[in-house]
Design an enzyme around this catalytic site. Structure first.
Site, PDB file in Angstrom:
ATOM      1  N   HIS A   1      38.245  32.617  41.874  1.00 30.13           N
ATOM      2  CA  HIS A   1      37.941  34.317  42.837  1.00 30.13           C
ATOM      3  C   HIS A   1      38.157  33.326  44.186  1.00 30.13           C
ATOM      4  O   HIS A   1      37.854  32.649  45.252  1.00 30.13           O
ATOM      5  CB  HIS A   1      36.542  34.545  42.754  1.00 30.13           C
TER       6      HIS A   1
ATOM      7  N   HIS B   1      39.805  34.205  48.720  1.00 34.07           N
ATOM      8  CA  HIS B   1      40.591  35.061  49.474  1.00 34.07           C
ATOM      9  C   HIS B   1      41.521  34.382  50.826  1.00 34.07           C
ATOM     10  O   HIS B   1      41.194  33.464  50.739  1.00 34.07           O
ATOM     11  CB  HIS B   1      39.193  35.613  50.455  1.00 34.07           C
TER      12      HIS B   1
ATOM     13  N   LYS C   1      40.335  44.445  40.271  1.00 40.13           N
ATOM     14  CA  LYS C   1      38.538  44.273  41.154  1.00 40.13           C
ATOM     15  C   LYS C   1      37.690  45.398  41.472  1.00 40.13           C
ATOM     16  O   LYS C   1      38.415  46.558  42.126  1.00 40.13           O
ATOM     17  CB  LYS C   1      38.631  43.184  42.346  1.00 40.13           C
TER      18      LYS C   1
ATOM     19  N   HIS D   1      32.767  43.575  41.853  1.00 39.38           N
ATOM     20  CA  HIS D   1      31.685  42.810  42.996  1.00 39.38           C
ATOM     21  C   HIS D   1      30.568  43.685  43.394  1.00 39.38           C
ATOM     22  O   HIS D   1      29.771  44.343  42.974  1.00 39.38           O
ATOM     23  CB  HIS D   1      31.965  43.491  44.873  1.00 39.38           C
TER      24      HIS D   1
ATOM     25  N   HIS E   1      30.294  35.283  42.213  1.00 41.60           N
ATOM     26  CA  HIS E   1      29.388  34.653  42.924  1.00 41.60           C
ATOM     27  C   HIS E   1      27.579  35.669  42.601  1.00 41.60           C
ATOM     28  O   HIS E   1      27.424  35.901  43.366  1.00 41.60           O
ATOM     29  CB  HIS E   1      29.775  34.802  44.536  1.00 41.60           C
TER      30      HIS E   1
ATOM     31  N   ASP F   1      35.305  32.064  45.768  1.00 39.89           N
ATOM     32  CA  ASP F   1      34.657  33.211  46.917  1.00 39.89           C
ATOM     33  C   ASP F   1      35.019  32.541  48.734  1.00 39.89           C
ATOM     34  O   ASP F   1      34.830  32.734  49.541  1.00 39.89           O
ATOM     35  CB  ASP F   1      33.655  33.787  46.836  1.00 39.89           C
TER      36      ASP F   1
END
Ligand code: DOR
Ligand code: ZN
Length: 339
Positions: A14, A16, A98, A135, A173, A246
């Site tokens: 995971h 970004h 996602k 999420h 997360h 994350d």
């Protein structure tokens, strides 16, 4: 005392990586440590088509070493076409999709407003074995922000798993005892990622001597009892829990602001951060499973073949990395990635 550990090369399940100049600045840190990474699709505009994902993958590969493999994800919206999902999956562009509840976090405005809208997508994903990354926070403003993950389990995730009993789901997360218990007690098709920051920080970190924007992320850090539950899950050896940083960089000005963005940039020293936790917990022998085996196994991908080595050595984390403030800025970690 063990002074060095060598483990199968890990993957980041995971992350970004952003786009443009930010992508070029941050992606090499991920590629230096990890063989593969599940790349989040919350760009602006979000990655909702196979073409956009292919183009984004190409841009990532232009900034990283040849050995690094970005694993792309589809951003689910109310309007996602199950055929597009299946096409991207069968063409090996998308590994997962996602679910961002609309309004839950950064660039989630186009996310899903009501889970019933994506039922056809979930049915298709269950059928073709495409992973759903979630999420897990409700967006109901009436729910206290520290309770949004636990309430999400009751309102959304438990019913979703009951309706789609074979859908592979990654609860991303996790930050609470409730999430850890739910995943631990859940079926084999349910797993979770754990970030370094939720292993190190509780919610006091947000207010330590003043407001600390660089400790702010979503889901927000919780009480100490929850951090300890997440730690036990990470080091406990269960194959349901694996590494997902994350890492979520934002420009310093966007963090140090009257309305600062959520996200912690932990990519530069992610492995050192995790290794420090496993060492503190006397669980270095379980680090490889968490970092390198469990995620690949859950996703049905081969484990990596090469290795990385970490040495027990003081690592002073700089205040600034590539113009950004990294996790642990100004602190000293106990492990250092060799090479
Ligand atoms: O802290 C976060 N930052 N949490 C998220 O869910 C999104 C991420 C981001 O993209 O900045
Ligand atoms: Zn994220």
């Amino acid at each position: 005392m063990v002074s060095t550990i060598t483990i199968r090369r890990p993957d980041d399940w995971h992350v970004h990586l952003r786009d443009g100049a930010m992508l070029a600045a941050v992606a090499p840190f991920t590629a230096r440590q990890f063989a593969r990474a599940i790349v989040m699709p919350n760009l602006d505009p979000p990655v909702t088509t196979v073409t956009a994902a292919q183009q984004y993958r190409t841009r990532i590969l232009e900034t990283t070493a040849d050995s690094f493999q970005p694993l792309m994800t589809a951003y689910l919206t109310d309007a996602t076409d199950p055929d597009e999902l299946e096409r991207g999956h069968s063409e090996e562009v998308w590994v997962a999709a996602k679910l961002y509840p609309a309004g839950a976090t950064t660039n989630s405005a186009s996310g899903v407003t009501d889970i019933t809208r994506i039922r056809p997508c979930l049915e298709r994903m269950q059928r073709i074995g495409m992973v759903l990354c979630v999420h897990g926070e409700v967006t109901d403003a009436a729910v206290d922000i520290f309770d949004r993950e636990a309430v999400f389990i009751e309102r959304i995730l438990a019913p979703l798993l009951a309706d789609f009993p074979e859908l592979k789901v990654v609860f991303e997360h996790v930050t609470t005892r409730q999430a850890v218990d739910f995943v631990t007690d859940g079926p084999a098709n349910l797993a979770a990622t754990i970030t370094p920051h939720h292993l190190h920080l509780n919610r006091n970190a947000l207010f330590a001597g003043g407001l600390r924007p660089h400790a702010y992320c979503l889901p927000v850090a919780k009480r100490e009892e929850h951090r300890l539950a997440v730690r036990r899950a990470a080091v406990g050896g269960s194959a349901k829990f694996f590494l997902g940083t994350d890492s979520a960089p934002h420009p310093r000005s966007a963090k140090e602001s009257a309305c600062g963005c959520a996200g912690i940039f932990n990519a530069p020293f992610a492995l050192e951060s995790y290794a420090t936790v496993f060492d503190e917990e006397g669980a270095l022998d379980r680090f490889e499973g968490f970092a390198s085996d469990h995620g690949a196994d859950f996703y049905g991908l081969p484990r990596n073949r090469d290795t990385i080595t970490l040495d027990r050595a003081a690592l002073a984390v700089p205040e600034d990395v590539a113009g950004l403030v990294p996790f642990h800025a100004g602190q000293t970690l106990g492990w250092r990635l060799a090479g």
